[in-house]
Scaffold this motif. Sequence first.
Motif, PDB file in Angstrom:
ATOM      1  N   VAL A 180       7.193   8.922  10.902  1.00 19.88           N
ATOM      2  CA  VAL A 180       6.505  10.193  10.672  1.00 19.88           C
ATOM      3  C   VAL A 180       5.018  10.071  10.972  1.00 19.88           C
ATOM      4  O   VAL A 180       4.446   8.984  10.947  1.00 19.88           O
ATOM      5  N   GLU A 181       4.430  11.220  11.234  1.00 20.12           N
ATOM      6  CA  GLU A 181       2.980  11.369  11.254  1.00 20.12           C
ATOM      7  C   GLU A 181       2.626  11.972   9.901  1.00 20.12           C
ATOM      8  O   GLU A 181       3.179  13.015   9.520  1.00 20.12           O
ATOM      9  N   VAL A 182       1.761  11.299   9.166  1.00 23.20           N
ATOM     10  CA  VAL A 182       1.410  11.733   7.821  1.00 23.20           C
ATOM     11  C   VAL A 182       0.205  12.661   7.861  1.00 23.20           C
ATOM     12  O   VAL A 182      -0.776  12.389   8.557  1.00 23.20           O
ATOM     13  N   GLY A 183       0.291  13.737   7.105  1.00 23.77           N
ATOM     14  CA  GLY A 183      -0.802  14.689   6.995  1.00 23.77           C
ATOM     15  C   GLY A 183      -1.484  14.573   5.644  1.00 23.77           C
ATOM     16  O   GLY A 183      -1.559  13.497   5.047  1.00 23.77           O
ATOM     17  N   ALA A 184      -1.917  15.699   5.139  1.00 28.27           N
ATOM     18  CA  ALA A 184      -2.665  15.747   3.880  1.00 28.27           C
ATOM     19  C   ALA A 184      -1.774  15.423   2.690  1.00 28.27           C
ATOM     20  O   ALA A 184      -0.569  15.668   2.699  1.00 28.27           O
ATOM     21  N   GLU A 185      -2.405  14.889   1.656  1.00 27.66           N
ATOM     22  CA  GLU A 185      -1.702  14.631   0.405  1.00 27.66           C
ATOM     23  C   GLU A 185      -1.753  15.887  -0.462  1.00 27.66           C
ATOM     24  O   GLU A 185      -2.775  16.567  -0.524  1.00 27.66           O
ATOM     25  N   LEU A 186      -0.641  16.192  -1.104  1.00 21.97           N
ATOM     26  CA  LEU A 186      -0.593  17.275  -2.089  1.00 21.97           C
ATOM     27  C   LEU A 186      -0.830  16.619  -3.442  1.00 21.97           C
ATOM     28  O   LEU A 186       0.062  15.973  -3.989  1.00 21.97           O
ATOM     29  N   THR A 187      -2.045  16.740  -3.938  1.00 24.04           N
ATOM     30  CA  THR A 187      -2.391  16.040  -5.176  1.00 24.04           C
ATOM     31  C   THR A 187      -1.797  16.744  -6.386  1.00 24.04           C
ATOM     32  O   THR A 187      -1.731  17.970  -6.455  1.00 24.04           O
ATOM     33  N   GLY A 188      -1.356  15.928  -7.313  1.00 22.17           N
ATOM     34  CA  GLY A 188      -0.742  16.431  -8.530  1.00 22.17           C
ATOM     35  C   GLY A 188      -1.731  16.524  -9.673  1.00 22.17           C
ATOM     36  O   GLY A 188      -2.892  16.104  -9.560  1.00 22.17           O
ATOM     37  N   GLN A 222       0.847  -1.188   0.000  1.00 19.53           N
ATOM     38  CA  GLN A 222       0.000   0.000   0.000  1.00 19.53           C
ATOM     39  C   GLN A 222       0.889   1.248   0.000  1.00 19.53           C
ATOM     40  O   GLN A 222       1.964   1.253   0.625  1.00 19.53           O
ATOM     41  N   PRO A 223       0.474   2.319  -0.685  1.00 19.81           N
ATOM     42  CA  PRO A 223       1.323   3.510  -0.782  1.00 19.81           C
ATOM     43  C   PRO A 223       1.797   4.070   0.561  1.00 19.81           C
ATOM     44  O   PRO A 223       2.986   4.378   0.712  1.00 19.81           O
ATOM     45  N   LEU A 224       0.906   4.193   1.543  1.00 21.06           N
ATOM     46  CA  LEU A 224       1.346   4.758   2.822  1.00 21.06           C
ATOM     47  C   LEU A 224       2.272   3.810   3.575  1.00 21.06           C
ATOM     48  O   LEU A 224       3.185   4.261   4.275  1.00 21.06           O
ATOM     49  N   ASP A 225       2.069   2.511   3.436  1.00 16.40           N
ATOM     50  CA  ASP A 225       3.008   1.553   4.034  1.00 16.40           C
ATOM     51  C   ASP A 225       4.389   1.728   3.397  1.00 16.40           C
ATOM     52  O   ASP A 225       5.413   1.687   4.084  1.00 16.40           O
ATOM     53  N   ALA A 226       4.411   1.907   2.087  1.00 20.08           N
ATOM     54  CA  ALA A 226       5.685   2.118   1.387  1.00 20.08           C
ATOM     55  C   ALA A 226       6.355   3.410   1.853  1.00 20.08           C
ATOM     56  O   ALA A 226       7.579   3.448   2.044  1.00 20.08           O
ATOM     57  N   LEU A 227       5.575   4.456   2.053  1.00 21.88           N
ATOM     58  CA  LEU A 227       6.137   5.718   2.512  1.00 21.88           C
ATOM     59  C   LEU A 227       6.809   5.544   3.871  1.00 21.88           C
ATOM     60  O   LEU A 227       7.954   5.968   4.068  1.00 21.88           O
ATOM     61  N   HIS A 228       6.113   4.914   4.804  1.00 24.93           N
ATOM     62  CA  HIS A 228       6.695   4.693   6.133  1.00 24.93           C
ATOM     63  C   HIS A 228       7.961   3.837   6.039  1.00 24.93           C
ATOM     64  O   HIS A 228       8.973   4.145   6.685  1.00 24.93           O
ATOM     65  N   ARG A 229       7.932   2.803   5.230  1.00 29.98           N
ATOM     66  CA  ARG A 229       9.101   1.930   5.061  1.00 29.98           C
ATOM     67  C   ARG A 229      10.283   2.715   4.487  1.00 29.98           C
ATOM     68  O   ARG A 229      11.402   2.644   4.990  1.00 29.98           O
ATOM     69  N   GLU A 230      10.027   3.454   3.416  1.00 26.14           N
ATOM     70  CA  GLU A 230      11.094   4.211   2.767  1.00 26.14           C
ATOM     71  C   GLU A 230      11.721   5.244   3.706  1.00 26.14           C
ATOM     72  O   GLU A 230      12.939   5.424   3.717  1.00 26.14           O
ATOM     73  N   LEU A 231      10.915   5.934   4.497  1.00 32.32           N
ATOM     74  CA  LEU A 231      11.455   6.956   5.394  1.00 32.32           C
ATOM     75  C   LEU A 231      12.263   6.335   6.528  1.00 32.32           C
ATOM     76  O   LEU A 231      13.265   6.914   6.968  1.00 32.32           O
TER      77      LEU A 231
END
Length: 147
Positions: A71-79, A54-63
């Motif tokens: 990290v505590e994740v906030g809002a997404e900046l949509t492209g 899942q994208p957020l799992d990947a984000l936590h893993r990568e960081l």
Amino acid sequence: MSEQQAPPERLVVAAAIVDDLALPTRLLAARRSEPPELAGGWEFPGGKVEPGEQPLDALHRELREELGIAVEVGAELTGPYDGRWALGPGLTMRLWFAVVADGVPAPLEDHDELRWLGPGEWPGVPWLPADVTVVEALIAGCPSARA
């Protein structure tokens, strides 16, 4: 003749690590040390989503892997591309605001330097070309980041 299909896009996830989710003034930039064609350019920390992840799992893993932080994740900046940002051929990125919840950011993998950019400094490093538009969007949406 059969039509050739383009390879599927690979999703990259990244974080705009800031000092405060509600009123960010400082942004963490990471300088690439590899691959050679990207070395010396500045970017948002993150990385590729693995198959089935899942994208957020990947984000936590990568960081955790790249910076040694949680990290505590906030809002997404949509492209502009179905909510994603174009990175280059076959790569798109999703990006979230985040604050450090545990640990002290350190350049553990793929980076050789980290820098906190204060108000008015966000565009002040040589960002990788694909990230310049993202930085501009961040500044436009964060009046507290302007000098």
